[in-house]
Design an enzyme around this catalytic site. Sequence first.
Site, short mmCIF file in Angstrom:
data_model
loop_
_atom_site.label_atom_id
_atom_site.label_comp_id
_atom_site.label_asym_id
_atom_site.label_seq_id
_atom_site.Cartn_x
_atom_site.Cartn_y
_atom_site.Cartn_z
N ASN A 9 1.27 -1.07 0.33
CA ASN A 9 -0.26 0.27 -0.53
C ASN A 9 1.03 1.27 -0.45
O ASN A 9 1.39 1.10 1.18
CB ASN A 9 -0.69 -0.23 1.51
CG ASN A 9 -1.37 1.12 1.01
OD1 ASN A 9 -1.82 1.98 0.27
ND2 ASN A 9 -2.13 1.37 2.45
N TRP A 10 1.16 1.78 -1.13
CA TRP A 10 1.92 2.76 -1.25
C TRP A 10 1.11 4.55 -0.29
O TRP A 10 2.37 5.56 -0.47
CB TRP A 10 2.05 3.43 -2.64
CG TRP A 10 2.52 2.64 -3.66
CD1 TRP A 10 3.56 1.24 -3.10
CD2 TRP A 10 3.48 2.65 -5.15
NE1 TRP A 10 4.30 0.75 -4.32
CE2 TRP A 10 4.56 1.23 -5.24
CE3 TRP A 10 2.90 3.89 -5.83
CZ2 TRP A 10 5.20 1.51 -6.22
CZ3 TRP A 10 3.61 3.81 -7.32
CH2 TRP A 10 4.68 2.46 -7.32
N LYS A 11 0.28 4.50 0.21
CA LYS A 11 -0.29 5.04 1.12
C LYS A 11 -0.60 6.95 -0.44
O LYS A 11 -0.44 6.42 -1.82
CB LYS A 11 -0.05 5.62 2.35
CG LYS A 11 -0.34 3.95 2.67
CD LYS A 11 -0.43 4.35 4.43
CE LYS A 11 -0.31 3.51 5.19
NZ LYS A 11 -0.58 3.35 6.37
N HIS A 95 -10.27 1.09 5.00
CA HIS A 95 -8.59 1.49 5.28
C HIS A 95 -8.76 2.23 6.66
O HIS A 95 -9.07 3.27 6.64
CB HIS A 95 -6.92 1.90 4.43
CG HIS A 95 -6.44 1.97 5.05
ND1 HIS A 95 -5.74 2.77 6.08
CD2 HIS A 95 -4.87 0.69 4.77
CE1 HIS A 95 -4.39 2.93 6.05
NE2 HIS A 95 -4.17 1.04 6.06
N GLU A 97 -6.99 4.74 8.02
CA GLU A 97 -6.73 5.91 7.11
C GLU A 97 -8.23 6.66 6.81
O GLU A 97 -8.66 7.23 7.24
CB GLU A 97 -5.71 6.35 6.94
CG GLU A 97 -4.37 6.10 7.47
CD GLU A 97 -3.46 5.46 6.72
OE1 GLU A 97 -3.63 5.50 5.70
OE2 GLU A 97 -2.17 4.94 7.38
N GLU A 166 -5.67 -5.17 10.53
CA GLU A 166 -4.58 -3.82 10.43
C GLU A 166 -5.13 -3.22 12.13
O GLU A 166 -5.50 -2.08 11.81
CB GLU A 166 -4.48 -2.69 9.56
CG GLU A 166 -4.29 -3.27 8.10
CD GLU A 166 -3.48 -2.02 7.20
OE1 GLU A 166 -2.89 -2.60 7.00
OE2 GLU A 166 -4.17 -1.40 6.76
N GLY A 172 2.29 2.50 10.89
CA GLY A 172 3.12 3.03 10.54
C GLY A 172 4.05 3.56 12.16
O GLY A 172 4.41 4.66 12.79
N SER A 210 3.34 -2.43 10.11
CA SER A 210 4.53 -2.45 10.64
C SER A 210 5.62 -3.82 9.92
O SER A 210 6.52 -3.92 10.53
CB SER A 210 4.71 -1.90 12.00
OG SER A 210 3.93 -1.03 12.27
N GLY A 231 2.51 -1.08 4.27
CA GLY A 231 2.96 0.50 4.19
C GLY A 231 4.12 0.68 3.52
O GLY A 231 4.95 0.51 2.80
N GLY A 232 4.46 1.20 5.20
CA GLY A 232 6.43 1.99 4.55
C GLY A 232 7.40 1.14 3.94
O GLY A 232 7.91 1.59 3.21
P1 13P Z 1 2.56 -0.08 7.88
O1 13P Z 1 3.28 -1.37 7.50
O2 13P Z 1 2.96 1.58 7.36
O3 13P Z 1 2.99 -0.07 9.25
O4 13P Z 1 1.28 0.43 6.76
C1 13P Z 1 0.68 -0.85 7.32
C2 13P Z 1 -0.86 -0.24 6.53
O5 13P Z 1 -1.52 0.62 7.02
C3 13P Z 1 -1.07 -1.07 5.34
O6 13P Z 1 -2.32 -0.86 4.31
#
Ligand code: 13P
Length: 248
Positions: A9-11, A95, A97, A166, A172, A210, A231-232
């Site tokens: 997930n590049w966000k 998600h 967010e 999640e 994050g 994470s 994500g990251g």
């Molecule tokens: P991180 O891997 O950066 O914690 O993000 C997780 C996430 O929200 C993937 O959708």
Amino acid sequence: MKKKLIAGNWKMNGCLSANEALIHALRSGLPATVACQVTLCVPSVYLAQVQSLLTGSGFELGAQDMSAYEGGAHTGEVSAAMLRDYGVRYCLVGHSERRQHHGETDAMVALKAQRALACGITPIVCVGETLAEREAGATEAVVKRQLAAVIHVNGHCISEIVVAYEPVWAIGTGKTASAAQAQGVHALLRAQLKAASSQADRVAILYGGSMNAANAAELLAQPDVDGGLIGGASLKAPDFLSIIAAAG
Ligand code: 13P
């Protein structure tokens, strides 16, 4: 045994040049055979670019959100059919967010999942509790409520979705759920899916929060952890390649 699914997930990250460099690094670092499925969920404006960069890679194209509506007067929204036009195979829905910062309710998430399925896109339905909810002992109630809304609207099609657990406190933050914590919640979700569908074993339940090169193998070894939503670490080619290798 079903293949694991690793979803990046590049966000809201990337630009034309960085996307090209990242995908080039991923493609050149991949071993000849990859045992898992991989998808990249990219910002909508980059779908055309990434679709072209992924040609022949075996990676699937993914999106991060979509409209609950079919089309028409919804300024700024992107429909499932539009995503499908670009070869999108998976789309994140709900998600945390989007639930936290964009007011998405359980009911909206359920409608998005339904709309995705109607267009031949597999929704990756995200569920997870906040730190306050975990500390209040409400984890089970929260994730079950979030998934129940999707089951309610989608009925027997529920075996066609992907679920991503999640925990919000792990996103994050560098704080990962322990393998036992993740497995515990995944087992609950699996039982809930089984009660709704005899095909529930087909549903991939991903862990996200994470996940990184160091902890992926242990998390992915849990019996009900069928993949990861990253994500990251999906923005760094060596880290994402290590997670792909751990899923092999
Ligand atoms: P991180 O891997 O950066 O914690 O993000 C997780 C996430 O929200 C993937 O959708």
